[in-house]
Scaffold this motif. Structure first.
Motif, PDB file in Angstrom:
ATOM      1  N   ASN A 307       2.094   7.335  12.683  1.00 58.07           N
ATOM      2  CA  ASN A 307       2.379   8.126  11.484  1.00 58.07           C
ATOM      3  C   ASN A 307       2.910   7.222  10.375  1.00 58.07           C
ATOM      4  O   ASN A 307       4.042   6.725  10.454  1.00 58.07           O
ATOM      5  N   ASP A 310       6.190   8.253   8.103  1.00 62.06           N
ATOM      6  CA  ASP A 310       7.551   8.106   8.594  1.00 62.06           C
ATOM      7  C   ASP A 310       7.667   6.712   9.211  1.00 62.06           C
ATOM      8  O   ASP A 310       6.675   6.021   9.393  1.00 62.06           O
ATOM      9  N   PRO A 312       9.719   5.782  12.277  1.00 59.11           N
ATOM     10  CA  PRO A 312      10.590   5.808  13.456  1.00 59.11           C
ATOM     11  C   PRO A 312      10.321   4.596  14.349  1.00 59.11           C
ATOM     12  O   PRO A 312       9.512   3.719  14.020  1.00 59.11           O
ATOM     13  N   LEU A 379       9.173   2.239   2.894  1.00 61.59           N
ATOM     14  CA  LEU A 379       8.957   2.719   4.250  1.00 61.59           C
ATOM     15  C   LEU A 379       8.618   1.560   5.188  1.00 61.59           C
ATOM     16  O   LEU A 379       8.974   1.568   6.375  1.00 61.59           O
ATOM     17  N   GLN A 478      11.457  11.225   0.787  1.00 67.06           N
ATOM     18  CA  GLN A 478      12.158  10.683   1.956  1.00 67.06           C
ATOM     19  C   GLN A 478      12.700  11.772   2.886  1.00 67.06           C
ATOM     20  O   GLN A 478      13.406  11.461   3.845  1.00 67.06           O
ATOM     21  N   HIS A 480      11.359  13.372   5.183  1.00 64.66           N
ATOM     22  CA  HIS A 480      10.898  13.279   6.577  1.00 64.66           C
ATOM     23  C   HIS A 480      11.108  11.876   7.163  1.00 64.66           C
ATOM     24  O   HIS A 480      10.696  11.627   8.290  1.00 64.66           O
ATOM     25  N   TRP A 481      11.721  11.013   6.409  1.00 58.37           N
ATOM     26  CA  TRP A 481      11.988   9.675   6.931  1.00 58.37           C
ATOM     27  C   TRP A 481      13.190   9.728   7.878  1.00 58.37           C
ATOM     28  O   TRP A 481      14.149  10.470   7.648  1.00 58.37           O
ATOM     29  N   THR A 482      13.105   8.932   8.915  1.00 55.56           N
ATOM     30  CA  THR A 482      14.174   8.989   9.917  1.00 55.56           C
ATOM     31  C   THR A 482      14.720   7.594  10.218  1.00 55.56           C
ATOM     32  O   THR A 482      14.006   6.594  10.157  1.00 55.56           O
ATOM     33  N   PHE A 540      17.587  10.584   6.172  1.00 58.82           N
ATOM     34  CA  PHE A 540      17.202   9.857   7.389  1.00 58.82           C
ATOM     35  C   PHE A 540      17.383  10.656   8.673  1.00 58.82           C
ATOM     36  O   PHE A 540      17.504  10.088   9.753  1.00 58.82           O
ATOM     37  N   GLY A 542      15.179  13.433   9.077  1.00 57.06           N
ATOM     38  CA  GLY A 542      13.835  13.924   9.309  1.00 57.06           C
ATOM     39  C   GLY A 542      13.766  15.435   9.372  1.00 57.06           C
ATOM     40  O   GLY A 542      14.218  16.040  10.338  1.00 57.06           O
TER      41      GLY A 542
END
Length: 550
Positions: A307, A310, A312, A379, A478, A480-482, A540, A542
């Motif tokens: 993905n 994101d 992770p 990212l 951001q 959905h960024w984790t 962060f 998500g």
């Protein structure tokens, strides 16, 4: 007085005369005796000489009789040996072997050295004896093998192990249970079963070590062949990295038995089996190293899609570091055997460390290539930060850190921080530019500066609108960024807050009066500093809403 002396003189003269007469008479007698003894000696001497000759003859006869007695006794022993040899060794093996030794002694003695017929007969008897002995030993070995070899093989089957050729085609998943049984059977065979068989053979051929060795080798040959055949079948298989641990278990188990196997099969009669067993251990080591090289190759070539919206921890990172950790915690000693057994010098573990470092560095290189697939530069840095941080933390919490260079973890912790700083620069520096106002007098810029100084209300309002727009867009992008690691997540939020909040707060403090109290104040002063703080604090995770609470 003179008369007395005169008489004494006369008496003395008379006595002397008589003594002279007696003396002359004795001389005459002794002369006659000497003549008689001379005559007697002449008469006796021939008889004495004859008697001495008779004594010498008697002594010669005694010597001849003794020689004849020795000859007869040796000849009798030959005749008795001939009878025993004709009967063969099966009735009384010890007596038969004693007879052979006696014949060999007679063959080298001086008794029959000058008699070629007797010497030839002895040697013919020896040849016949050795031939019959060989036949008897073959019979005994065959009988022992027929009785004991199947019994040993049956014992292996009773232990649960049975080798079949079709095993070569079975999938590895189906072999795991059989491998466990094989390792168990190997231990029992080496530590108990074969030792017992060796003791039996030594009792059968007590005192004859060479035959006891041959008996033992003959008895266990088929069983050893079955056990080794399974091992060689395993090392010829292709072992994918995910099955490496089974391979390492086998290598460790048979390596632990190596010294006992070498002692058990130390005799010359077992040399071929001993060499095959030693070679099998080497082949296991070689196959394990090939599997580790394949693991490294798979890491390098991994190109699985992921993905890109994101960043992770990538599945490859989790797999590799879990794999690496298991190697370090459960198989560290086995790996040292595998790579460093023949190493010498100041750094005997260097070979293993080099291999492990290559695995980690290959992973990092792959992650760097993957990071370039992101459309968002921010990212990309977040991806590297997350993944390298995951590797570092896993290594710090496991014994696998002992398998790598001591400076690897500190260096990559710095790389984590560098990527966090790069994320901040790429993602948040543009929005901070909206809070910088060009000052006409100095030709410079300062965040939140320029309250007045010829700056128009419309320019200030435009700055507020630009900040609102970019901030909303950034937060939405951001959302959905984790950052999975809680400590890293908090540190990154703090890094963002320390860069954004002072600049935004200062900008409002200096320029807020341009929009405060106006009809459309909410359009310009859309976010209070505490709203910005709250939204940064929700970053962060998500999927968590980043909108401020009303």
């Amino acid at each position: 007085m003179n008369d007395v002396f005169g008489m004494d003189a006369r008496v003395l003269r008379e006595s002397l005369r008589k003594s002279q007469a007696n003396c002359d008479q004795m001389v005459a007698i002794y002369g006659s005796l000497d003549r008689r003894l001379s005559a007697l000696d002449s008469t006796i001497r021939p008889a004495v000489v004859h008697t001495d000759a008779i004594g010498k003859v008697s002594r010669n006869i005694d010597l001849a009789l003794k020689s004849a007695d020795v000859f007869l006794r040796h000849f009798t022993r030959i005749r008795e040996a001939e009878v025993i040899i004709q009967k063969g060794p099966h009735e009384d093996l010890q007596a038969y072997l004693t007879t052979i030794d006696q014949l060999r002694s007679l063959d080298t003695s001086k008794t029959f050295r000058d008699d070629p017929h007797v010497t030839s007969h002895i040697r013919i008897l020896l040849s016949e004896a050795v031939l019959k002995l060989e036949e008897e030993f073959k019979r005994l070995l065959s009988a022992h093998r027929e009785n004991h070899a199947p019994a040993l093989e049956l014992t292996l089957r009773n232990l649960g192990f049975e080798y079949k050729e079709e095993i070569e085609r079975w999938p590895l998943e189906s072999l795991e249970a059989i491998i466990g049984t094989w390792l168990y059977t190997m231990r029992i065979a080496v530590k108990s079963l074969f030792i017992g068989e060796k003791q039996v053979c030594r009792k059968i051929f007590y005192g004859i070590d060479s035959l006891a060795e041959l008996c033992f080798a003959t008895a266990i040959e088929n069983s050893v062949q079955l056990l080794l055949s399974f091992g060689y079948t395993m090392v010829k298989r292709e072992w994918p990295p995910e099955k490496l641990f089974i391979l390492l278990d086998m290598y460790k188990a048979i390596h632990e038995l190596q010294s006992e196997v070498e002692e058990l099969l130390a005799e010359e009669a077992c040399r071929e089996m001993r060499d095959r067993a030693s070679n099998m251990i080497l082949q296991f080591a070689r196959t394990a190293r090939i599997s580790i090289d394949e693991f490294k190759k798979n890491i390098n070539e991994d190109a699985n899609n992921f993905n890109i919206l994101d960043a992770p921890v990538h599945p490859l990172t989790s797999y590799v570091i879990n794999y690496f950790g298991l190697l370090g915690s459960e198989y560290c000693s086995t790996l040292h055997l595998l790579f460093d057994e023949n190493d010498s010098g100041r750094q005997p573990n260097r070979h293993l460390v080099t291999v492990m470092m290559m695995i980690l560095n290959t992973l990092v290189s792959n992650l760097e290539r993957k990071s370039k697939k992101f459309n968002e530069p921010a990212l990309s840095h977040l991806f590297l930060m997350n993944n390298i941080n995951h590797v570092v933390n896993k290594l710090r919490r496991s014994s696998a850190e002992d398998l790598i260079d001591s400076d690897w973890v500190p260096r990559h912790r710095k790389i984590v921080q560098q990527n966090a700083n790069q994320y901040l620069r790429v993602a948040w520096m543009p929005i901070l530019q909206t809070l910088k106002i060009q000052t006409g007098s100095e030709g410079g810029s300062a965040a939140g500066s320029g309250s007045g100084s010829g700056i128009s209300r419309s320019a200030i309002r435009e700055r507020f609108r630009a900040f609102n727009s970019q901030f909303e867009e950034l937060i939405q992008r951001q959302s959905h960024w984790t950052v999975p690691d809680p400590e890293l997540r908090e540190n990154l939020r703090l890094l963002v807050a320390e860069a954004v909040l002072p600049a935004y707060g200062n900008f409002i403090k200096r320029n807020g009066f341009f929009v405060e109290g106006s009809r459309n104040q909410e359009r310009f002063l859309k976010f209070r500093p505490e709203d910005v703080q709250q939204m940064i604090d929700n970053l962060f995770q998500g999927g968590v809403s980043l909108q401020p609470n009303t």
